[in-house]
Design a protein around this motif. Structure first.
Motif, PDB file in Angstrom:
ATOM      1  N   LYS A   4       0.839  -1.197   0.000  1.00  0.00           N
ATOM      2  CA  LYS A   4       0.000   0.000   0.000  1.00  0.00           C
ATOM      3  C   LYS A   4       0.876   1.250   0.000  1.00  0.00           C
ATOM      4  O   LYS A   4       1.777   1.394   0.834  1.00  0.00           O
ATOM      5  CB  LYS A   4      -0.908   0.011   1.226  1.00  0.00           C
ATOM      6  N   LEU A   5       0.649   2.122  -0.952  1.00  0.00           N
ATOM      7  CA  LEU A   5       1.402   3.373  -1.019  1.00  0.00           C
ATOM      8  C   LEU A   5       0.859   4.329   0.044  1.00  0.00           C
ATOM      9  O   LEU A   5      -0.288   4.762  -0.027  1.00  0.00           O
ATOM     10  CB  LEU A   5       1.264   3.998  -2.404  1.00  0.00           C
ATOM     11  N   VAL A   6       1.672   4.636   1.034  1.00  0.00           N
ATOM     12  CA  VAL A   6       1.181   5.420   2.167  1.00  0.00           C
ATOM     13  C   VAL A   6       1.741   6.837   2.235  1.00  0.00           C
ATOM     14  O   VAL A   6       1.206   7.699   2.923  1.00  0.00           O
ATOM     15  CB  VAL A   6       1.472   4.702   3.506  1.00  0.00           C
ATOM     16  N   GLU A   7       2.836   7.102   1.499  1.00  0.00           N
ATOM     17  CA  GLU A   7       3.457   8.436   1.599  1.00  0.00           C
ATOM     18  C   GLU A   7       4.304   8.728   0.373  1.00  0.00           C
ATOM     19  O   GLU A   7       4.923   7.829  -0.197  1.00  0.00           O
ATOM     20  CB  GLU A   7       4.334   8.498   2.851  1.00  0.00           C
ATOM     21  N   ILE A   8       4.308   9.994  -0.029  1.00  0.00           N
ATOM     22  CA  ILE A   8       5.176  10.454  -1.111  1.00  0.00           C
ATOM     23  C   ILE A   8       5.912  11.702  -0.641  1.00  0.00           C
ATOM     24  O   ILE A   8       5.291  12.663  -0.169  1.00  0.00           O
ATOM     25  CB  ILE A   8       4.380  10.775  -2.388  1.00  0.00           C
ATOM     26  N   GLU A   9       7.223  11.681  -0.746  1.00  0.00           N
ATOM     27  CA  GLU A   9       8.050  12.845  -0.451  1.00  0.00           C
ATOM     28  C   GLU A   9       8.761  13.255  -1.738  1.00  0.00           C
ATOM     29  O   GLU A   9       8.587  12.630  -2.778  1.00  0.00           O
ATOM     30  CB  GLU A   9       9.058  12.520   0.656  1.00  0.00           C
ATOM     31  N   THR A  10       9.563  14.303  -1.668  1.00  0.00           N
ATOM     32  CA  THR A  10      10.192  14.827  -2.881  1.00  0.00           C
ATOM     33  C   THR A  10      11.170  13.843  -3.509  1.00  0.00           C
ATOM     34  O   THR A  10      11.401  13.881  -4.721  1.00  0.00           O
ATOM     35  CB  THR A  10      10.934  16.140  -2.598  1.00  0.00           C
ATOM     36  N   GLN A  11      11.764  12.955  -2.698  1.00  0.00           N
ATOM     37  CA  GLN A  11      12.765  12.032  -3.228  1.00  0.00           C
ATOM     38  C   GLN A  11      12.338  10.572  -3.179  1.00  0.00           C
ATOM     39  O   GLN A  11      12.918   9.747  -3.889  1.00  0.00           O
ATOM     40  CB  GLN A  11      14.082  12.182  -2.462  1.00  0.00           C
ATOM     41  N   TYR A  12      11.355  10.248  -2.378  1.00  0.00           N
ATOM     42  CA  TYR A  12      11.012   8.837  -2.215  1.00  0.00           C
ATOM     43  C   TYR A  12       9.520   8.614  -1.984  1.00  0.00           C
ATOM     44  O   TYR A  12       8.768   9.535  -1.663  1.00  0.00           O
ATOM     45  CB  TYR A  12      11.811   8.227  -1.061  1.00  0.00           C
ATOM     46  N   ALA A  13       9.125   7.344  -2.171  1.00  0.00           N
ATOM     47  CA  ALA A  13       7.774   6.898  -1.859  1.00  0.00           C
ATOM     48  C   ALA A  13       7.885   5.822  -0.783  1.00  0.00           C
ATOM     49  O   ALA A  13       8.907   5.140  -0.672  1.00  0.00           O
ATOM     50  CB  ALA A  13       7.094   6.338  -3.107  1.00  0.00           C
ATOM     51  N   VAL A  14       6.827   5.674   0.019  1.00  0.00           N
ATOM     52  CA  VAL A  14       6.829   4.674   1.077  1.00  0.00           C
ATOM     53  C   VAL A  14       5.719   3.661   0.824  1.00  0.00           C
ATOM     54  O   VAL A  14       4.548   4.025   0.700  1.00  0.00           O
ATOM     55  CB  VAL A  14       6.642   5.309   2.466  1.00  0.00           C
ATOM     56  N   LEU A  15       6.103   2.370   0.739  1.00  0.00           N
ATOM     57  CA  LEU A  15       5.142   1.285   0.578  1.00  0.00           C
ATOM     58  C   LEU A  15       5.031   0.512   1.886  1.00  0.00           C
ATOM     59  O   LEU A  15       6.048   0.147   2.490  1.00  0.00           O
ATOM     60  CB  LEU A  15       5.585   0.316  -0.522  1.00  0.00           C
ATOM     61  N   ASP A  16       3.796   0.266   2.311  1.00  0.00           N
ATOM     62  CA  ASP A  16       3.531  -0.547   3.495  1.00  0.00           C
ATOM     63  C   ASP A  16       3.281  -1.978   3.036  1.00  0.00           C
ATOM     64  O   ASP A  16       2.284  -2.277   2.381  1.00  0.00           O
ATOM     65  CB  ASP A  16       2.305  -0.004   4.234  1.00  0.00           C
ATOM     66  N   ASN A  17       4.214  -2.872   3.385  1.00  0.00           N
ATOM     67  CA  ASN A  17       4.081  -4.288   3.041  1.00  0.00           C
ATOM     68  C   ASN A  17       4.082  -5.088   4.332  1.00  0.00           C
ATOM     69  O   ASN A  17       5.097  -5.193   5.011  1.00  0.00           O
ATOM     70  CB  ASN A  17       5.234  -4.722   2.128  1.00  0.00           C
ATOM     71  N   ASN A  18       2.907  -5.609   4.699  1.00  0.00           N
ATOM     72  CA  ASN A  18       2.773  -6.400   5.926  1.00  0.00           C
ATOM     73  C   ASN A  18       3.287  -5.667   7.159  1.00  0.00           C
ATOM     74  O   ASN A  18       3.983  -6.245   8.006  1.00  0.00           O
ATOM     75  CB  ASN A  18       3.503  -7.741   5.782  1.00  0.00           C
ATOM     76  N   GLY A  19       2.967  -4.365   7.233  1.00  0.00           N
ATOM     77  CA  GLY A  19       3.326  -3.597   8.419  1.00  0.00           C
ATOM     78  C   GLY A  19       4.728  -3.032   8.416  1.00  0.00           C
ATOM     79  O   GLY A  19       5.139  -2.365   9.374  1.00  0.00           O
ATOM     80  N   ILE A  20       5.483  -3.282   7.351  1.00  0.00           N
ATOM     81  CA  ILE A  20       6.835  -2.723   7.221  1.00  0.00           C
ATOM     82  C   ILE A  20       6.799  -1.637   6.153  1.00  0.00           C
ATOM     83  O   ILE A  20       6.337  -1.871   5.030  1.00  0.00           O
ATOM     84  CB  ILE A  20       7.867  -3.799   6.839  1.00  0.00           C
ATOM     85  N   GLY A  21       7.281  -0.452   6.493  1.00  0.00           N
ATOM     86  CA  GLY A  21       7.297   0.654   5.541  1.00  0.00           C
ATOM     87  C   GLY A  21       8.616   0.708   4.788  1.00  0.00           C
ATOM     88  O   GLY A  21       9.672   0.944   5.394  1.00  0.00           O
ATOM     89  N   TYR A  22       8.579   0.454   3.488  1.00  0.00           N
ATOM     90  CA  TYR A  22       9.786   0.486   2.662  1.00  0.00           C
ATOM     91  C   TYR A  22       9.935   1.850   1.995  1.00  0.00           C
ATOM     92  O   TYR A  22       9.038   2.300   1.288  1.00  0.00           O
ATOM     93  CB  TYR A  22       9.724  -0.603   1.593  1.00  0.00           C
ATOM     94  N   GLN A  23      11.070   2.488   2.249  1.00  0.00           N
ATOM     95  CA  GLN A  23      11.375   3.795   1.673  1.00  0.00           C
ATOM     96  C   GLN A  23      12.103   3.568   0.352  1.00  0.00           C
ATOM     97  O   GLN A  23      13.222   3.044   0.326  1.00  0.00           O
ATOM     98  CB  GLN A  23      12.255   4.587   2.641  1.00  0.00           C
ATOM     99  N   LEU A  24      11.452   3.946  -0.753  1.00  0.00           N
ATOM    100  CA  LEU A  24      11.991   3.698  -2.079  1.00  0.00           C
ATOM    101  C   LEU A  24      12.311   5.014  -2.782  1.00  0.00           C
ATOM    102  O   LEU A  24      11.413   5.809  -3.077  1.00  0.00           O
ATOM    103  CB  LEU A  24      10.977   2.898  -2.917  1.00  0.00           C
ATOM    104  N   TYR A  25      13.578   5.235  -3.042  1.00  0.00           N
ATOM    105  CA  TYR A  25      14.005   6.456  -3.734  1.00  0.00           C
ATOM    106  C   TYR A  25      13.721   6.303  -5.226  1.00  0.00           C
ATOM    107  O   TYR A  25      14.180   5.357  -5.852  1.00  0.00           O
ATOM    108  CB  TYR A  25      15.488   6.727  -3.472  1.00  0.00           C
TER     109      TYR A  25
END
Length: 204
Positions: free
Chosen positions: A8-29
């Motif tokens: 689940k895409l939960v956040e977007i910042e200027t350099q990265y997006a955050v995906l929630d996968n099974n309760g873990i938030g992955y910060q993807l640049y």
């Protein structure tokens, strides 16, 4: 290597997006995180590249496998690191970057942040003839949907987010000030402003 992360895409910042996968938030640049803006709170898949050095462990995210592949090829160029490769992918359409390399178009390449004549020549020397597997149909992104906003407050907010993203890519205030009047004539979402701004900056 982690091929992709779906969540689940939960956040977007200027350099990265955050995906929630099974309760873990992955910060993807990402080259341009705002291409995913329409997918907030939705389950999406982002293709990844894991970058490991002594002092850094970072995940980079891409909309397509082909975009990721071009990123990897750019990393093989002497003098190009992850930040530079992301800036090139964010500022230019991948098929145009490939065409410039194959056509030895240094003038096009030096328009990217951080790319001078020496680096442009190195990109061409290292990659020309090695990009045959990249065809235009691999880089077809979904068309950006430009919507008219009812209030000017949101419009200004979208524009400011876009300008902040461009600053993160390395563009300076002098460049952004020059194109701002043309952007203010538009009524777009953040990703639309970014795309329009990059077109104007590359023309300049």
């Amino acid at each position: 290597m982690i091929d992709f992360i779906q969540g689940k895409l939960v956040e977007i910042e200027t350099q990265y997006a955050v995906l929630d996968n099974n309760g873990i938030g992955y910060q993807l640049y990402c080259p341009n995180p705002y291409v995913f803006q329409r997918n907030i709170d939705e389950i999406i898949r982002i293709y990844t590249y894991q970058y490991v050095r002594e002092d850094i462990l970072r995940l980079y995210g891409f909309k397509t496998k082909s975009e990721r592949s071009l990123f990897e090829k750019l990393l093989n160029v002497s003098g190009i690191g992850p930040k530079g490769a992301l800036a090139i992918l964010a500022s230019g359409q991948p098929e145009d970057v490939v065409a410039a390399i194959e056509g030895e178009d240094e003038t096009y390449l030096v328009k990217f942040p951080g790319v001078g004549k020496k680096t442009a020549r190195q990109i061409i020397l290292d990659l020309k003839g090695k990009l045959d597997d990249f065809s235009n149909d691999l880089f077809n992104y979904a068309e950006l949907n430009s919507k008219t906003h009812a209030g000017s407050g949101r419009l200004n907010s979208e524009l400011e987010e876009a300008l902040e993203a461009l600053r993160a890519l390395g563009y300076v205030e002098k460049e952004l000030k020059k194109i701002r009047p043309q952007l203010e004539e538009q009524q777009l979402e953040t990703d639309g402003y970014i795309k329009k701004a990059l077109q104007l900056l590359l023309k300049g």
